[in-house]
Design a protein around this motif. Structure first.
Motif, short mmCIF file in Angstrom:
data_model
loop_
_atom_site.label_atom_id
_atom_site.label_comp_id
_atom_site.label_asym_id
_atom_site.label_seq_id
_atom_site.Cartn_x
_atom_site.Cartn_y
_atom_site.Cartn_z
N SER A 93 0.85 -1.20 0.00
CA SER A 93 0.00 0.00 0.00
C SER A 93 0.87 1.24 0.00
CB SER A 93 -0.92 0.01 1.23
OG SER A 93 -1.88 -1.03 1.17
N PHE A 94 0.56 2.17 -0.94
CA PHE A 94 1.16 3.50 -0.93
C PHE A 94 0.19 4.43 -0.20
CE2 PHE A 94 3.11 1.95 -4.94
CZ PHE A 94 4.43 2.13 -4.59
N SER A 95 0.70 5.30 0.60
CA SER A 95 -0.15 6.29 1.26
C SER A 95 0.50 7.66 1.17
CB SER A 95 -0.37 5.93 2.74
OG SER A 95 -1.12 4.75 2.85
N CYS A 96 -0.34 8.65 0.98
CA CYS A 96 0.12 10.03 1.02
C CYS A 96 -0.98 10.89 1.66
CB CYS A 96 0.48 10.54 -0.37
SG CYS A 96 -0.94 10.79 -1.46
N LYS A 97 -0.63 12.07 2.11
CA LYS A 97 -1.60 13.00 2.71
C LYS A 97 -1.54 14.33 1.97
CE LYS A 97 -1.91 11.11 7.38
NZ LYS A 97 -1.79 11.38 8.83
N THR A 98 -2.76 14.89 1.73
CA THR A 98 -2.85 16.19 1.09
C THR A 98 -3.27 17.23 2.13
OG1 THR A 98 -5.15 15.80 0.48
CG2 THR A 98 -3.45 15.13 -1.12
N ASN A 99 -3.24 18.48 1.72
CA ASN A 99 -3.61 19.56 2.65
C ASN A 99 -5.11 19.85 2.66
OD1 ASN A 99 -3.61 20.55 0.05
ND2 ASN A 99 -2.85 22.59 0.63
N ARG A 100 -5.87 19.13 1.82
CA ARG A 100 -7.32 19.31 1.83
C ARG A 100 -7.98 17.96 1.88
NH1 ARG A 100 -7.17 23.13 -2.86
NH2 ARG A 100 -8.60 21.67 -3.88
N PRO A 101 -9.06 17.83 2.61
CA PRO A 101 -9.74 16.55 2.68
C PRO A 101 -10.50 16.25 1.39
CG PRO A 101 -10.95 18.18 3.93
CD PRO A 101 -9.69 18.85 3.49
N ASN A 102 -10.59 14.98 1.11
CA ASN A 102 -11.39 14.48 -0.01
C ASN A 102 -11.03 15.11 -1.35
OD1 ASN A 102 -12.90 12.86 1.81
ND2 ASN A 102 -14.13 14.66 2.35
N ALA A 103 -9.78 15.43 -1.47
CA ALA A 103 -9.33 15.96 -2.75
C ALA A 103 -9.15 14.82 -3.75
CB ALA A 103 -8.03 16.72 -2.57
#
Length: 407
Positions: free
Chosen positions: A46-56
């Motif tokens: 699994s690759f995971s990343c986080k963005t600065n806005r939800p549900n983008a």
């Protein structure tokens, strides 16, 4: 801005102020990028990343092509967290992955785009595999001083790290050793081996998926080539008198203890009543009894062991015993005589001699090289015969004188 309203015969003027509210949307960014992953075939990653806005909205790409999701490749969004899951990885899944994050309204060119390119993010690893050739699977036996070459094929992904051990301990590559690699083949070279190189040589392959090893057994025979130690007197011909014994002997060294074989003119000799062969670990003797002229020839001693062989040839020549003959000066008979002849001496014996046995006795020895004669004068003291020519010479009152010739 001014708003005008007209109603029949009067005019109302309304003035209002307009407020402009500008809402600026923050550019979409990847706050926590994915990390590289090493895995094995059939595993799930699994690759995971986080963005600065939800549900983008993010886009996952591999080698420049957008990834098509399926039951095996699944994309999930949980607020700011975006996860790409790949099940049952195969080698085809290895490569460079890119995650692209952007506004839902991607057609708006003014909306900024954020992208992160990753180095090869998925690496499907293959556990190490070590393969030995047929000649490496059984015990390797070599002689001391030989060169030994041990090899093994190593496979795996990523390419395994390979090391060598001897009898369970790390092998330090020292003088007289060399470890090399050519593609998948790893070679350990041992030069001029001695008995201390005997042991179990293990080739160990390791990568992220585990380790694998194979062991090659080596035995160095501490072999010493046979060597014969021969007395210098045997370097020339051995001359033997007929009827005499002769002895041939030699000392031998070698490891393992050499086997010793006596041959004469290509035929192996055995211990018999005439030929006696005595052999110990490091010495051998051949004795020939009552030699005849035909007993001469080339006697070869061969010492052999796994290290080689050594030979020496003894050349034996017989010297013929001379013919011995007794006689008397005037040809008188020797019927009364007992004559004994050996290879080295002779005797003539007469019992109950009388005066007729006196005289000159001759002994003659003769062979192909010539003859020699010696003589012995024999005088026999016997009972005297009657006096001869007896004469009365003088007579007196009380004596008589007689004269005669000796018998």
């Amino acid at each position: 801005m001014t708003l005008f309203l007209y109603h029949f015969d009067f005019i109302l003027y309304y003035t209002c102020n307009l407020f402009f509210i500008l809402i600026y949307k923050e550019s979409l960014k990847i706050m926590v990028p994915p990390e590289d992953i090493d895995t094995q075939e059939k595993k799930t990653i699994s690759f995971s990343c986080k963005t600065n806005r939800p549900n983008a909205t993010v886009k996952w790409m591999k080698a420049g092509q957008e990834i098509t999701f399926s039951k095996r490749i699944v994309y999930r969004v949980d607020k700011e967290k975006h996860t790409l899951t790949i099940k049952d990885c195969t080698l085809a899944d290895e490569g460079e992955y890119t995650v692209v994050a952007g506004d839902d309204k991607a057609t708006n060119k003014s909306d900024p785009m954020a992208s992160l390119e990753l180095p090869p993010s998925v690496c499907c690893t293959v556990p190490p595999r070590v393969e030995l050739g047929v000649n490496m699977k059984s015990l390797i036996v070599v002689k001391a001083g030989d060169n030994v070459f041990l090899d093994a094929e190593v496979h795996g992904k990523p390419l395994p790290k390979v090391s060598w051990k001897k009898d369970g301990a790390p092998l330090v590559i020292a003088e007289g050793m060399k470890a090399t690699q050519k593609k998948h083949v790893h070679l350990l070279e041992l030069y001029s081996v001695t008995r201390k190189e005997t042991g179990d040589y293990t080739v160990l392959a390791e990568n992220l998926s585990g380790s694998k090893y194979a062991t090659i057994k080596v035995k160095v025979d501490d072999i010493e080539e046979p060597r014969l130690d021969i007395d210098a007197s045997y370097s020339s011909n051995v001359v033997v008198m007929a009827g005499e014994p002769f002895k041939l002997e030699a000392s031998v060294t070698g490891r393992p203890i050499p086997s010793l074989v006596w041959t004469k003119e290509g035929k192996e000799l055995e211990d018999t009543a005439k030929i006696e062969i005595k052999t110990s670990d490091f010495h051998t003797t051949l004795i020939s009894k009552d030699s005849l002229r035909r007993d001469g020839g080339a006697f070869t001693l061969t010492a052999s062991n796994p290290g080689g062989f050594a030979k020496f040839t003894f050349n034996v020549k017989g010297r013929p015993a001379p013919e011995v003959k007794w006689s008397r000066e005037h040809g008188e008979s020797l019927d009364k005589a007992n004559i004994d002849i050996t290879p080295s001496f002779t005797t003539l014996q007469i019992d109950n001699v009388d005066r007729f046995d006196g005289g000159k006795y001759l002994v003659t020895v003769e062979n192909a090289s010539g003859s020699k004669t010696a003589f012995v004068n024999v005088r026999v003291l016997d009972t005297p015969g009657p006096p001869q020519n007896l004469i009365v010479k003088e007579v007196t009152r009380d004596s008589v004188s007689l004269v005669w010739d000796a018998p």
